[in-house]
Motif scaffolding. Structure first.
Motif, short mmCIF file in Angstrom:
data_model
loop_
_atom_site.label_atom_id
_atom_site.label_comp_id
_atom_site.label_asym_id
_atom_site.label_seq_id
_atom_site.Cartn_x
_atom_site.Cartn_y
_atom_site.Cartn_z
N ILE A 169 0.77 -1.07 0.14
CA ILE A 169 0.04 -0.17 0.09
C ILE A 169 0.80 1.08 0.20
O ILE A 169 0.59 2.15 -0.76
CB ILE A 169 -0.94 0.14 1.34
N VAL A 170 1.97 1.39 0.80
CA VAL A 170 2.58 2.44 0.68
C VAL A 170 3.35 2.50 -0.25
O VAL A 170 3.62 3.80 -1.06
CB VAL A 170 3.92 2.41 2.19
N ALA A 171 3.89 1.68 -1.12
CA ALA A 171 4.65 1.73 -2.45
C ALA A 171 3.64 2.34 -3.44
O ALA A 171 4.11 2.78 -4.16
CB ALA A 171 4.90 0.38 -2.67
N ARG A 172 2.59 1.89 -3.44
CA ARG A 172 1.33 2.27 -4.45
C ARG A 172 1.12 3.80 -4.16
O ARG A 172 1.00 4.31 -5.30
CB ARG A 172 0.21 1.45 -4.55
N VAL A 173 0.99 4.21 -3.15
CA VAL A 173 0.75 5.77 -2.85
C VAL A 173 1.98 6.44 -3.12
O VAL A 173 2.02 7.46 -3.92
CB VAL A 173 0.40 5.91 -1.37
N ALA A 174 3.02 6.06 -2.78
CA ALA A 174 4.44 6.67 -3.17
C ALA A 174 4.79 6.80 -5.01
O ALA A 174 5.11 7.67 -5.43
CB ALA A 174 5.69 5.76 -2.59
N GLU A 175 4.29 5.73 -5.43
CA GLU A 175 4.36 5.52 -6.96
C GLU A 175 3.70 6.56 -7.66
O GLU A 175 4.08 7.23 -8.50
CB GLU A 175 4.24 4.28 -7.57
N GLY A 176 2.53 6.77 -7.09
CA GLY A 176 1.27 7.62 -7.66
C GLY A 176 1.22 9.02 -7.16
O GLY A 176 0.75 9.89 -7.84
N SER A 177 1.65 9.00 -6.10
CA SER A 177 1.40 10.41 -5.00
C SER A 177 2.32 10.83 -4.30
O SER A 177 2.12 11.02 -2.97
CB SER A 177 -0.05 10.19 -4.27
N LEU A 178 3.68 10.47 -4.62
CA LEU A 178 4.62 10.93 -3.34
C LEU A 178 4.79 12.24 -2.79
O LEU A 178 4.91 12.50 -1.79
CB LEU A 178 5.77 10.43 -4.33
N SER A 179 4.30 13.30 -3.79
CA SER A 179 4.11 14.72 -3.46
C SER A 179 3.06 14.84 -2.50
O SER A 179 3.14 15.72 -1.60
CB SER A 179 4.19 15.57 -4.58
N ASP A 180 2.06 13.99 -2.04
CA ASP A 180 1.10 14.32 -1.12
C ASP A 180 1.56 13.72 0.09
O ASP A 180 0.76 13.95 1.07
CB ASP A 180 -0.17 13.35 -1.62
N LEU A 181 2.42 12.78 0.10
CA LEU A 181 2.69 11.83 1.23
C LEU A 181 3.67 12.72 2.15
O LEU A 181 4.90 12.80 1.96
CB LEU A 181 3.20 10.59 0.88
N GLU A 182 3.03 13.06 3.23
CA GLU A 182 4.05 14.05 4.22
C GLU A 182 4.62 13.02 5.52
O GLU A 182 5.78 13.13 5.99
CB GLU A 182 3.27 14.96 4.90
N ALA A 183 3.88 11.95 5.90
CA ALA A 183 4.28 10.98 6.87
C ALA A 183 3.72 9.67 6.56
O ALA A 183 2.57 9.88 6.25
CB ALA A 183 4.12 11.67 8.39
N VAL A 184 4.23 8.61 6.97
CA VAL A 184 3.63 7.18 7.00
C VAL A 184 4.37 6.29 7.88
O VAL A 184 5.39 6.52 8.60
CB VAL A 184 4.04 6.77 5.50
#
Length: 343
Positions: free
Chosen positions: A291-306
């Protein structure tokens, strides 16, 4: 039917086990090709009530107790499916998949591809998953990722009675093999009390829930929590606690891993910027990382903390205090959300 009677029919509540059985019974009445096979599924009704009541209506020809040989009966189910039947084969515990790994990984999952589409394998493999009741390392695993990793199988994980029925209808009707994984703690059986939440209103008529459609169980704007199965309810409990301190948590129930609704997760992270993934499977090489990888692949700029919350890479202990340490609880989810919210 009067409006009041219709409303009562819609609002009747079922446990998850009763909702599953209701869907199976409907499909068995409608299609002679549907039958159920497994260990203790006929006379006993399934040790987690997964088939309770089916035998009295359909008899032993269609609800079959089989010898303790997962290799034999899962192989038979694959063959029956390829010849036009729609079997439902139950693994009493998902941990036993290793006994029939060839039948699952190399036959059920691949025969449509290997035959160039000449055969379909329209079967459902049901399996009980999860711990929290002290049954030790060989009866307590939650191996979602093991099945989701292999192409060729759809993987379904309901968390409520409503979802359990709709997903079961869809699974039986699907022309591809479906692995339907139900958490023991959610079934609503007397000797294993369920948390608040899985018992829900369930319509009497049949309905389907499409695969690959996650459900936002709670909307929020501060942190996204993505999970499935038992931990949907633990995440919702954590979210209520966090709300008392002003942390607004969105909880997403994936419902299916294959296909996976990546878009709903990304849309939520675009709103919150913070992601916590919670899973009862093992931490390494599993659902949380995917799940983290898929978010990072498509929306890395949106991800501030995980943060990831999962079972550490150890066998599930037998002792109750030790089991409680390794299987994520409400407090673990709450801590992870607070951590990402502070960043």
């Amino acid at each position: 039917m009067a409006q009041e009677e219709r409303q009562q029919a819609i609002e009747r509540e079922l446990t998850m086990s009763r909702a599953m059985v209701e869907a199976i019974a409907h499909e068995m009445r409608a299609h002679d090709e549907v039958f159920y096979m497994g260990e203790d599924v006929a006379d006993y009704g399934g040790i987690f009530d997964s088939t309770e009541g089916l035998l009295s209506e359909f008899g032993h020809d269609r609800v079959m107790d089989i010898p303790i040989s997962e290799t034999a009966y899962l192989g038979a189910a694959v063959g029956a499916a390829q010849h036009g039947m729609r079997p439902i084969a139950e693994l009493m515990f998902v941990d036993f998949f290793g006994v029939a790994m060839d039948q699952i990984y190399n036959q059920m999952a691949k025969n449509t591809y290997m035959s160039g589409g000449a055969v379909n394998v329209p079967m459902v493999l049901t399996a009980a998953v999860g711990g929290t009741y002290n049954d030790a390392a060989q009866h307590s695993q939650t191996l979602y990722g093991t099945f989701a990793h292999m192409p060729g199988m759809k993987v379904v994980v309901p968390s409520t009675a409503y979802d359990a029925k709709g997903l079961m209808h869809n699974a039986i009707r699907d022309d591809d093999p479906v692995v339907y994984m139900f958490h023991k703690r959610l079934m609503g059986i007397g000797w294993m009390p369920a948390p608040d939440g899985p018992k829900t209103p369930v319509p009497e008529e049949d309905y389907t829930i499409p695969f690959g459609s996650a459900d936002v169980k709670r909307e929020g704007g501060d942190v996204t929590v993505v999970t499935l199965g038992l931990h949907v309810h633990r995440a919702l409990e954590a979210a209520e606690r966090l709300a008392e301190d002003g942390i607004d948590t969105e909880v997403i129930d994936l419902r299916t891993l294959v296909p996976l609704d990546t878009e709903t997760v990304r849309e939520s992270v675009a709103k919150t910027g913070r992601l916590v993934v919670v899973d009862e499977d093992y931490r390494s090489f599993g659902v949380t990382g995917e799940i983290v990888a898929r978010v990072a692949e498509g929306s890395l700029s949106d991800l501030e903390a995980v943060e990831r919350v999962a079972v550490p890479d150890v066998p599930i202990p037998y002792a109750r205090p030790m089991e409680g340490k390794v299987i994520p609880g409400v407090e673990d989810i709450e801590t992870a959300v607070r951590n990402v919210d502070s960043k």
